[in-house]
Design a protein around this motif. Structure first.
Motif, PDB file in Angstrom:
ATOM      1  N   ILE A   1      25.273  27.493  61.848  1.00  0.00           N
ATOM      2  CA  ILE A   1      26.386  28.163  62.319  1.00  0.00           C
ATOM      3  C   ILE A   1      27.245  28.317  61.117  1.00  0.00           C
ATOM      4  CG2 ILE A   1      28.472  27.679  63.611  1.00  0.00           C
ATOM      5  CD1 ILE A   1      26.310  26.121  65.683  1.00  0.00           C
ATOM      6  N   VAL A   2      27.502  27.361  60.339  1.00  0.00           N
ATOM      7  CA  VAL A   2      28.202  27.633  58.926  1.00  0.00           C
ATOM      8  C   VAL A   2      27.813  28.695  58.064  1.00  0.00           C
ATOM      9  CG1 VAL A   2      29.169  26.422  56.865  1.00  0.00           C
ATOM     10  CG2 VAL A   2      29.042  25.089  59.171  1.00  0.00           C
TER      11      VAL A   2
ATOM     12  N   ASN B   1      29.854  31.881  57.175  1.00  0.00           N
ATOM     13  CA  ASN B   1      30.078  32.196  55.788  1.00  0.00           C
ATOM     14  C   ASN B   1      29.757  33.625  55.768  1.00  0.00           C
ATOM     15  OD1 ASN B   1      31.494  30.026  54.853  1.00  0.00           O
ATOM     16  ND2 ASN B   1      29.580  29.008  54.523  1.00  0.00           N
ATOM     17  N   ARG B   2      28.412  34.172  56.025  1.00  0.00           N
ATOM     18  CA  ARG B   2      28.242  35.492  55.713  1.00  0.00           C
ATOM     19  C   ARG B   2      28.923  36.590  56.521  1.00  0.00           C
ATOM     20  NH1 ARG B   2      23.322  35.740  58.263  1.00  0.00           N
ATOM     21  NH2 ARG B   2      23.112  33.490  58.634  1.00  0.00           N
ATOM     22  N   THR B   3      29.315  36.275  57.616  1.00  0.00           N
ATOM     23  CA  THR B   3      29.940  36.961  58.636  1.00  0.00           C
ATOM     24  C   THR B   3      31.459  37.254  58.054  1.00  0.00           C
ATOM     25  OG1 THR B   3      28.626  36.514  60.317  1.00  0.00           O
ATOM     26  CG2 THR B   3      30.761  37.703  60.924  1.00  0.00           C
ATOM     27  N   LEU B   4      32.001  36.055  57.613  1.00  0.00           N
ATOM     28  CA  LEU B   4      33.505  36.182  57.461  1.00  0.00           C
ATOM     29  C   LEU B   4      33.830  36.181  55.846  1.00  0.00           C
ATOM     30  CD1 LEU B   4      34.590  33.871  60.057  1.00  0.00           C
ATOM     31  CD2 LEU B   4      34.921  36.229  60.273  1.00  0.00           C
ATOM     32  N   LYS B   5      32.848  36.390  54.876  1.00  0.00           N
ATOM     33  CA  LYS B   5      33.080  36.368  53.506  1.00  0.00           C
ATOM     34  C   LYS B   5      33.986  37.518  53.092  1.00  0.00           C
ATOM     35  CE  LYS B   5      29.064  38.827  52.095  1.00  0.00           C
ATOM     36  NZ  LYS B   5      27.882  38.868  51.495  1.00  0.00           N
TER      37      LYS B   5
ATOM     38  N   THR C   1      31.741  16.983  59.077  1.00  0.00           N
ATOM     39  CA  THR C   1      33.113  17.465  59.120  1.00  0.00           C
ATOM     40  C   THR C   1      33.061  19.114  58.699  1.00  0.00           C
ATOM     41  OG1 THR C   1      34.094  15.325  58.259  1.00  0.00           O
ATOM     42  CG2 THR C   1      35.422  17.298  57.962  1.00  0.00           C
ATOM     43  N   ILE C   2      33.642  19.620  59.352  1.00  0.00           N
ATOM     44  CA  ILE C   2      33.530  21.203  59.017  1.00  0.00           C
ATOM     45  C   ILE C   2      34.882  21.367  58.458  1.00  0.00           C
ATOM     46  CG2 ILE C   2      34.311  22.197  61.072  1.00  0.00           C
ATOM     47  CD1 ILE C   2      32.408  24.652  60.649  1.00  0.00           C
TER      48      ILE C   2
ATOM     49  N   ILE D   1      36.188  30.879  53.939  1.00  0.00           N
ATOM     50  CA  ILE D   1      34.707  30.124  53.692  1.00  0.00           C
ATOM     51  C   ILE D   1      34.732  28.784  54.528  1.00  0.00           C
ATOM     52  CG2 ILE D   1      33.578  28.763  51.951  1.00  0.00           C
ATOM     53  CD1 ILE D   1      35.022  30.506  49.786  1.00  0.00           C
ATOM     54  N   PHE D   2      33.600  28.489  54.900  1.00  0.00           N
ATOM     55  CA  PHE D   2      33.381  27.223  55.797  1.00  0.00           C
ATOM     56  C   PHE D   2      32.447  26.393  55.005  1.00  0.00           C
ATOM     57  CE2 PHE D   2      34.537  30.598  58.709  1.00  0.00           C
ATOM     58  CZ  PHE D   2      35.008  30.060  59.706  1.00  0.00           C
ATOM     59  N   GLY D   3      32.825  25.016  55.110  1.00  0.00           N
ATOM     60  CA  GLY D   3      32.305  24.035  54.451  1.00  0.00           C
ATOM     61  C   GLY D   3      31.846  22.983  55.470  1.00  0.00           C
ATOM     62  N   LEU D   4      30.768  22.216  54.973  1.00  0.00           N
ATOM     63  CA  LEU D   4      30.241  21.303  56.191  1.00  0.00           C
ATOM     64  C   LEU D   4      29.677  19.982  55.172  1.00  0.00           C
ATOM     65  CD1 LEU D   4      29.337  20.545  58.873  1.00  0.00           C
ATOM     66  CD2 LEU D   4      27.138  21.450  58.523  1.00  0.00           C
ATOM     67  N   THR D   5      30.341  18.877  55.559  1.00  0.00           N
ATOM     68  CA  THR D   5      29.804  17.434  54.868  1.00  0.00           C
ATOM     69  C   THR D   5      29.521  16.704  55.995  1.00  0.00           C
ATOM     70  OG1 THR D   5      32.046  16.620  54.970  1.00  0.00           O
ATOM     71  CG2 THR D   5      31.382  17.895  53.056  1.00  0.00           C
TER      72      THR D   5
END
Length: 60
Positions: free
Chosen positions: A28-29, A33-37, A54-55, A42-46
């Motif tokens: 999903i992340v 990222n590809r869609t909204l760049k 955590t998104i 930018i989305f990050g996931l840890t």
């Protein structure tokens, strides 16, 4: 990372949320990222040691 508009390499975090780990959340992340760049988002996931994820959402 495109920094022409702001003149800085810094990302500004605009939101963050933790939740129970979901194994395919990275898909999903990646999609977001590809869609909204082009919108400079930018989305990050840890993944934390306690099994949560955590998104984070950043604006460039």
């Amino acid at each position: 990372m495109n920094t022409e508009n702001k003149g800085s390499d810094k990302l500004e975090m605009i939101a963050q949320q933790s939740f129970t780990a979901y194994p395919e959340m990275y898909k999903i992340v990646d999609f977001l990222n590809r869609t909204l760049k082009e919108k400079q988002i930018i989305f990050g996931l840890t993944k934390t040691k306690d099994g949560k994820m955590t998104i984070s959402i950043y604006e460039t």
